[in-house]
Design a protein around this motif. Sequence first.
Motif, PDB file in Angstrom:
ATOM      1  N   SER A  23       0.751  -1.066   0.058  1.00 53.68           N
ATOM      2  CA  SER A  23      -0.144   0.002  -0.076  1.00 53.68           C
ATOM      3  C   SER A  23       0.875   1.334   0.091  1.00 53.68           C
ATOM      4  O   SER A  23       1.942   1.068  -0.137  1.00 53.68           O
ATOM      5  N   ASP A  24       0.112   2.455  -0.138  1.00 55.69           N
ATOM      6  CA  ASP A  24       0.796   3.618   0.316  1.00 55.69           C
ATOM      7  C   ASP A  24       1.913   3.929  -0.718  1.00 55.69           C
ATOM      8  O   ASP A  24       2.009   3.384  -1.986  1.00 55.69           O
ATOM      9  N   SER A  25       2.762   4.873  -0.623  1.00 58.22           N
ATOM     10  CA  SER A  25       3.973   5.469  -1.554  1.00 58.22           C
ATOM     11  C   SER A  25       4.582   4.207  -1.933  1.00 58.22           C
ATOM     12  O   SER A  25       5.211   4.311  -3.172  1.00 58.22           O
ATOM     13  N   PRO A  26       5.076   3.110  -1.012  1.00 54.69           N
ATOM     14  CA  PRO A  26       6.100   2.124  -1.646  1.00 54.69           C
ATOM     15  C   PRO A  26       5.358   1.392  -2.728  1.00 54.69           C
ATOM     16  O   PRO A  26       5.774   1.053  -3.830  1.00 54.69           O
ATOM     17  N   TYR A 168       4.261  12.976  -2.435  1.00 59.69           N
ATOM     18  CA  TYR A 168       4.127  11.677  -2.253  1.00 59.69           C
ATOM     19  C   TYR A 168       3.694  10.760  -3.405  1.00 59.69           C
ATOM     20  O   TYR A 168       2.687  11.267  -4.088  1.00 59.69           O
ATOM     21  N   PRO A 169       4.312   9.947  -3.748  1.00 58.90           N
ATOM     22  CA  PRO A 169       4.149   8.993  -4.817  1.00 58.90           C
ATOM     23  C   PRO A 169       2.645   8.626  -4.735  1.00 58.90           C
ATOM     24  O   PRO A 169       2.047   8.256  -5.635  1.00 58.90           O
ATOM     25  N   ARG A 170       2.129   8.088  -3.465  1.00 60.00           N
ATOM     26  CA  ARG A 170       0.576   7.669  -3.480  1.00 60.00           C
ATOM     27  C   ARG A 170      -0.153   8.589  -3.743  1.00 60.00           C
ATOM     28  O   ARG A 170      -1.529   8.129  -3.973  1.00 60.00           O
ATOM     29  N   ASN A 171       0.273   9.941  -3.920  1.00 62.34           N
ATOM     30  CA  ASN A 171      -0.620  11.068  -4.377  1.00 62.34           C
ATOM     31  C   ASN A 171      -0.788  11.336  -5.689  1.00 62.34           C
ATOM     32  O   ASN A 171      -1.579  12.084  -6.449  1.00 62.34           O
ATOM     33  N   ASP A 172       0.029  10.522  -6.659  1.00 63.55           N
ATOM     34  CA  ASP A 172      -0.094  10.827  -7.960  1.00 63.55           C
ATOM     35  C   ASP A 172      -1.502  10.598  -8.368  1.00 63.55           C
ATOM     36  O   ASP A 172      -1.913  11.294  -9.448  1.00 63.55           O
ATOM     37  N   VAL A 173      -1.912   9.406  -7.922  1.00 61.31           N
ATOM     38  CA  VAL A 173      -3.275   8.974  -8.454  1.00 61.31           C
ATOM     39  C   VAL A 173      -4.477  10.191  -8.125  1.00 61.31           C
ATOM     40  O   VAL A 173      -5.139  10.324  -9.013  1.00 61.31           O
ATOM     41  N   LEU A 174      -4.204  10.894  -7.333  1.00 61.35           N
ATOM     42  CA  LEU A 174      -5.205  11.843  -6.821  1.00 61.35           C
ATOM     43  C   LEU A 174      -5.030  13.156  -7.868  1.00 61.35           C
ATOM     44  O   LEU A 174      -5.986  13.456  -8.365  1.00 61.35           O
ATOM     45  N   ASP A 266      -7.808   0.779  -0.146  1.00 61.90           N
ATOM     46  CA  ASP A 266      -6.820   1.800  -0.404  1.00 61.90           C
ATOM     47  C   ASP A 266      -7.477   3.199  -0.162  1.00 61.90           C
ATOM     48  O   ASP A 266      -8.621   3.526  -0.901  1.00 61.90           O
ATOM     49  N   ILE A 267      -6.834   4.003   0.706  1.00 67.12           N
ATOM     50  CA  ILE A 267      -7.177   5.253   1.103  1.00 67.12           C
ATOM     51  C   ILE A 267      -7.675   6.293  -0.043  1.00 67.12           C
ATOM     52  O   ILE A 267      -8.491   7.002  -0.002  1.00 67.12           O
ATOM     53  N   ASN A 268      -6.628   6.112  -1.246  1.00 65.43           N
ATOM     54  CA  ASN A 268      -7.004   6.864  -2.337  1.00 65.43           C
ATOM     55  C   ASN A 268      -8.301   6.652  -2.904  1.00 65.43           C
ATOM     56  O   ASN A 268      -8.732   7.674  -3.584  1.00 65.43           O
ATOM     57  N   GLU A 269      -8.550   5.449  -3.101  1.00 65.15           N
ATOM     58  CA  GLU A 269      -9.891   5.180  -3.486  1.00 65.15           C
ATOM     59  C   GLU A 269     -10.783   5.815  -2.727  1.00 65.15           C
ATOM     60  O   GLU A 269     -12.005   6.227  -3.394  1.00 65.15           O
ATOM     61  N   LEU A 270     -10.749   5.923  -1.462  1.00 68.02           N
ATOM     62  CA  LEU A 270     -11.816   6.598  -0.547  1.00 68.02           C
ATOM     63  C   LEU A 270     -11.723   8.043  -0.752  1.00 68.02           C
ATOM     64  O   LEU A 270     -12.947   8.497  -0.607  1.00 68.02           O
ATOM     65  N   ASP A 287      -3.441  15.274   2.241  1.00 73.85           N
ATOM     66  CA  ASP A 287      -3.794  14.667   0.810  1.00 73.85           C
ATOM     67  C   ASP A 287      -5.045  14.782   0.194  1.00 73.85           C
ATOM     68  O   ASP A 287      -5.068  15.206  -0.864  1.00 73.85           O
ATOM     69  N   TYR A 288      -6.015  14.880   1.068  1.00 73.82           N
ATOM     70  CA  TYR A 288      -7.407  15.218   0.618  1.00 73.82           C
ATOM     71  C   TYR A 288      -7.608  16.630  -0.145  1.00 73.82           C
ATOM     72  O   TYR A 288      -8.300  16.686  -0.993  1.00 73.82           O
ATOM     73  N   ALA A 289      -6.812  17.384   0.423  1.00 73.52           N
ATOM     74  CA  ALA A 289      -6.869  18.853  -0.152  1.00 73.52           C
ATOM     75  C   ALA A 289      -6.616  18.960  -1.546  1.00 73.52           C
ATOM     76  O   ALA A 289      -6.847  19.732  -2.318  1.00 73.52           O
TER      77      ALA A 289
END
Length: 381
Positions: A23-26, A168-174, A266-270, A287-289
Amino acid sequence: MALILPVRPHTVVFESFDGKLPSDSPLAIYDQLKATHPDWNVFWSVKPGTLAEAQQLHPTVQFVKRFSVRWLFLLPRAQFWVANARMPFWLHKNRGTTYIQTWHGTPLKRLGLDISDVAMPGTDTKKYHKAFITESHRWDYLIAPNQYSEDIFKHAFDFSNHFLETGYPRNDVLVNHRSDDELIASLKQKIVGHATGRVIVYAPTWRDDYYVEVGKYRMNLPFDLDTVVKLLGPEDTFIIRPHYLVADSLTIRDYEGRVKILPDTDINELYLIADLLITDYSSVMFDYAILARPMLFYPYDRAHYQQDIRGFYFDYDLVPGPIVTEAEGFYEQLKRFMRSGGWPEYQEKEAHFRDEFCGWEQGTAAEQVVDLMSKLGEKHD
């Protein structure tokens, strides 16, 4: 002490949250690495109890059980470690290994050496600080999502190596999919069972001092679930996203059709399906911002948390949305959101918040990290 062994070029070990599911950035970095360097030898470190679920969810991934004999031989020879939390302090790092620490959030609460009185069971302040220093001094690279975080990480982690100012890499999708209506509809269908209605996500932080015993924490909802459900429209869904340490302490009996507890989704999906985020002191707000959507802040124990548990790095009154500290105020603001869909008077505050904390988020963080790994990997070719 560092080990002196020849590393295996292009061998990478990923881990997220001490061996939980990928999960997350990794995971974002892993996906980018596999897409661009399919010949690299890549592994995920997971806890033994997580292995079966991990293999089912990610059948193409090479998993290795945390603390197994294979794991103990693999990590000291890997060219890269990529993790978002601390690795075991007793695991010696090879001098030829590059350790990329992604961390897992923009800090509102005090971190690491900045926590003056550690309340977590099983340790004390001196031991906690020593363990953090032992870990952070092994990091070769640390990802910073914004200048604010970089400045804090320097003293909170006693970190003086290389920062990656990528977001953050995890935020690319956002960044890349915040306006993708087709994707958002499909995610709503998958997660809540239908693509209609509003989705409200409640994602509070965990409380260091709300523990039952060592390693076991609890969570109490600061509102009446029945009242909240009655405020929802007929197709609306209320999602509770608890910290994984407290998920087992919650129950939603009699509300399963309207309320969901989703600690592992996945928190990004939420984020992408949420029309409103409700939180308190969690870094989810930063992140949500990115999505420029409404937030409601419910720090019901603000005085206790801010003064007695962690303390904050910045003025909490700067958060980009209404702040309520009692249940009645919470219900009133929730009613207002249901009527109007947000709080127009906070738009300027929201824009300033995004500029300060999301400016480095350009949707290319994972790509930048993999480019770095590729350049470092060339040295061993």
